[in-house]
Design a protein around this motif. Structure first.
Motif, mmCIF file in Angstrom:
data_model
loop_
_atom_site.group_PDB
_atom_site.id
_atom_site.type_symbol
_atom_site.label_atom_id
_atom_site.label_comp_id
_atom_site.label_asym_id
_atom_site.label_seq_id
_atom_site.Cartn_x
_atom_site.Cartn_y
_atom_site.Cartn_z
ATOM 1 N N HIS A 56 73.268 35.298 38.476
ATOM 2 C CA HIS A 56 74.366 34.806 37.910
ATOM 3 C C HIS A 56 74.660 35.575 36.507
ATOM 4 C CE1 HIS A 56 77.801 32.338 36.796
ATOM 5 N NE2 HIS A 56 77.525 31.923 35.953
ATOM 6 N N VAL A 57 75.714 36.384 36.520
ATOM 7 C CA VAL A 57 75.780 37.502 35.637
ATOM 8 C C VAL A 57 77.403 37.008 34.851
ATOM 9 C CG1 VAL A 57 76.005 39.124 34.335
ATOM 10 C CG2 VAL A 57 75.621 38.916 36.631
ATOM 11 N N VAL A 58 77.194 36.307 33.412
ATOM 12 C CA VAL A 58 77.782 36.561 32.570
ATOM 13 C C VAL A 58 78.784 37.408 32.140
ATOM 14 C CG1 VAL A 58 79.074 35.203 30.968
ATOM 15 C CG2 VAL A 58 76.848 34.774 31.714
ATOM 16 N N VAL A 59 79.818 37.318 32.163
ATOM 17 C CA VAL A 59 80.546 39.143 31.745
ATOM 18 C C VAL A 59 80.731 38.784 30.512
ATOM 19 C CG1 VAL A 59 81.963 41.133 32.474
ATOM 20 C CG2 VAL A 59 80.737 39.484 34.144
ATOM 21 N N ALA A 60 79.898 39.814 29.004
ATOM 22 C CA ALA A 60 80.793 39.417 28.289
ATOM 23 C C ALA A 60 81.988 40.328 27.320
ATOM 24 C CB ALA A 60 79.820 39.389 27.069
ATOM 25 N N ASP A 61 82.945 40.195 26.784
ATOM 26 C CA ASP A 61 84.319 40.992 26.554
ATOM 27 C C ASP A 61 84.989 40.892 26.016
ATOM 28 O OD1 ASP A 61 85.686 43.856 26.938
ATOM 29 O OD2 ASP A 61 83.990 44.146 28.499
ATOM 30 N N ILE A 62 85.649 42.168 25.667
ATOM 31 C CA ILE A 62 86.718 41.590 24.385
ATOM 32 C C ILE A 62 88.227 41.076 25.415
ATOM 33 C CG2 ILE A 62 87.139 43.860 23.821
ATOM 34 C CD1 ILE A 62 88.520 42.413 21.234
ATOM 35 N N ASP A 63 88.021 42.099 26.909
ATOM 36 C CA ASP A 63 89.060 42.460 27.126
ATOM 37 C C ASP A 63 88.959 40.923 28.595
ATOM 38 O OD1 ASP A 63 90.585 42.901 29.705
ATOM 39 O OD2 ASP A 63 89.120 44.368 30.304
ATOM 40 N N THR A 64 90.079 40.078 28.621
ATOM 41 C CA THR A 64 89.868 39.203 29.217
ATOM 42 C C THR A 64 89.872 39.374 30.703
ATOM 43 O OG1 THR A 64 90.677 37.831 27.270
ATOM 44 C CG2 THR A 64 90.768 36.530 29.300
ATOM 45 N N ALA A 65 91.992 39.949 31.269
ATOM 46 C CA ALA A 65 91.687 40.233 32.256
ATOM 47 C C ALA A 65 90.863 41.091 33.250
ATOM 48 C CB ALA A 65 92.810 40.840 32.037
ATOM 49 N N GLY A 66 89.952 42.453 32.800
ATOM 50 C CA GLY A 66 89.134 42.761 33.113
ATOM 51 C C GLY A 66 88.154 42.199 33.119
ATOM 52 N N ALA A 67 87.687 41.207 32.491
ATOM 53 C CA ALA A 67 86.312 40.599 32.469
ATOM 54 C C ALA A 67 86.578 39.566 33.926
ATOM 55 C CB ALA A 67 85.784 39.682 31.418
ATOM 56 N N THR A 68 87.416 37.938 33.514
ATOM 57 C CA THR A 68 88.047 37.518 34.777
ATOM 58 C C THR A 68 87.758 38.393 35.854
ATOM 59 O OG1 THR A 68 89.403 36.584 32.784
ATOM 60 C CG2 THR A 68 90.162 36.452 35.195
ATOM 61 N N ALA A 69 88.277 39.276 36.340
ATOM 62 C CA ALA A 69 88.321 40.286 37.691
ATOM 63 C C ALA A 69 87.049 40.392 38.574
ATOM 64 C CB ALA A 69 89.455 41.611 37.362
ATOM 65 N N LEU A 70 86.381 40.940 37.063
ATOM 66 C CA LEU A 70 85.151 41.292 37.508
ATOM 67 C C LEU A 70 84.329 40.020 38.055
ATOM 68 C CD1 LEU A 70 82.956 43.552 38.213
ATOM 69 C CD2 LEU A 70 82.370 43.258 35.734
ATOM 70 N N ALA A 71 84.374 38.594 37.229
ATOM 71 C CA ALA A 71 83.394 37.973 37.256
ATOM 72 C C ALA A 71 83.790 37.408 38.450
ATOM 73 C CB ALA A 71 83.820 36.840 36.095
ATOM 74 N N GLU A 72 85.395 37.255 38.986
ATOM 75 C CA GLU A 72 85.875 37.029 40.407
ATOM 76 C C GLU A 72 84.917 37.718 41.101
ATOM 77 O OE1 GLU A 72 89.792 36.629 40.167
ATOM 78 O OE2 GLU A 72 89.583 34.702 38.668
ATOM 79 N N GLU A 73 84.696 38.994 41.182
ATOM 80 C CA GLU A 73 84.418 39.913 42.227
ATOM 81 C C GLU A 73 82.951 39.263 42.470
ATOM 82 O OE1 GLU A 73 82.657 44.545 42.376
ATOM 83 O OE2 GLU A 73 84.730 44.524 41.152
#
Length: 277
Positions: A56-73
């Motif tokens: 299970h990976v937590v995507v930590a980033d300042i880019d909300t849209a990019g992090a959200t899209a990748l986490a959904e993927e």
């Protein structure tokens, strides 16, 4: 995709403590990983590699849209954070964000290219803050729970510039050299507690950061951008191509696995032979 909640963290902690069966296809099943700068470039490739192996990976980033899209993927979580705002990285904030994490990948980075006499002190400070101080704070925060579990993987995305230098990159080279040293100290302190710490040191990787460097290098050296790879970036490499992000992700995923339990304090170069000279 899920945001970080106490319920999710507790559930993941229970899942890890249950010691799920791991297979060759899912060697990281039950693990919880956090990848900084995870929304794009090398970080995104690392996120996908870890998730594909069961973490299970937590995507930590300042880019909300990019992090959200990748986490959904990948079915992961997000931590929207500005790692250069170290005042916000309090012990309590880090404890919440890192709860349950047993694989930490310090990847976030930026670059500035200028001769030392023209290098802005603010840029130098920002690069060292993001690429050395923030990893220290994250490692410091996550080690107690790793020690308690007698398992942990700290993986620092360094660079060939962690062991070599290039002109016009004083801050980046200083930060990566420092990260290599921090990783080794972490390895020495963590070894008795089941925690390994290693660096991955790629050459130039095919990412947006490198694309910007091509433009910057062209300006600094006064040459067309089309000539930068052949005359500046790849002159020292035996293999004349950019590293692919997925190649870095694969090595990080192996270092996170049980197969790499005896690998610590190391720096794995992936530079096409640059550092062999």
């Amino acid at each position: 995709m899920t945001d970080l909640t106490d319920a999710d963290i507790d559930a993941d902690a229970d899942r890890v403590s249950a010691a799920p069966d791991r297979t060759s296809a899912q060697p990281l099943a039950g693990r919880r990983a956090l990848v900084t700068g995870g929304a794009s470039g090398i970080g995104a490739a690392v996120v996908r590699a870890l998730a594909a192996r069961g973490a299970h990976v937590v995507v930590a980033d300042i880019d909300t849209a990019g992090a959200t899209a990748l986490a959904e993927e990948v079915g992961g979580s997000i931590w929207i954070v500005n790692l250069m705002d170290t005042a916000a990285l309090t012990d309590a904030a880090l404890a919440s964000a890192l709860a349950g994490v047993d694989i930490l990948v310090n990847n976030a980075g930026i670059q500035r290219i200028n001769p030392i006499q023209d290098f802005k002190p603010a840029d130098f400070h920002n690069i060292l803050t993001l690429m050395l101080e923030a990893p220290f704070l994250l490692i410091r925060a996550v080690l107690p729970q790793m020690y308690a579990a007698n398992f942990g993987r700290i993986i620092n995305v360094s660079s060939v510039h962690g062991i070599r230098a290039s002109p016009y990159k004083s801050a980046y080279v200083a930060a990566k050299h420092g990260l290599e040293g921090l990783s080794k100290v972490t390895a020495l302190e963590g070894g008795a507690h089941g925690v390994t710490s290693n660096c991955v040191a790629p050459g130039y990787v095919r990412t947006p950061l490198v694309e910007k460097q091509i433009t910057d290098q062209a300006l600094v050296h006064g040459i067309p951008a089309s000539e930068v790879l052949s005359t500046i970036m790849l002159t020292e490499s035996a293999i004349k191509r950019l590293v692919e992000p997925a190649e870095v992700g694969s090595l990080v995923a192996w270092l996170a696995s049980d197969d790499a339990a005896m690998v610590t304090g190391a720096s794995y170069t992936m530079d096409g032979g640059w550092s062999a000279r």
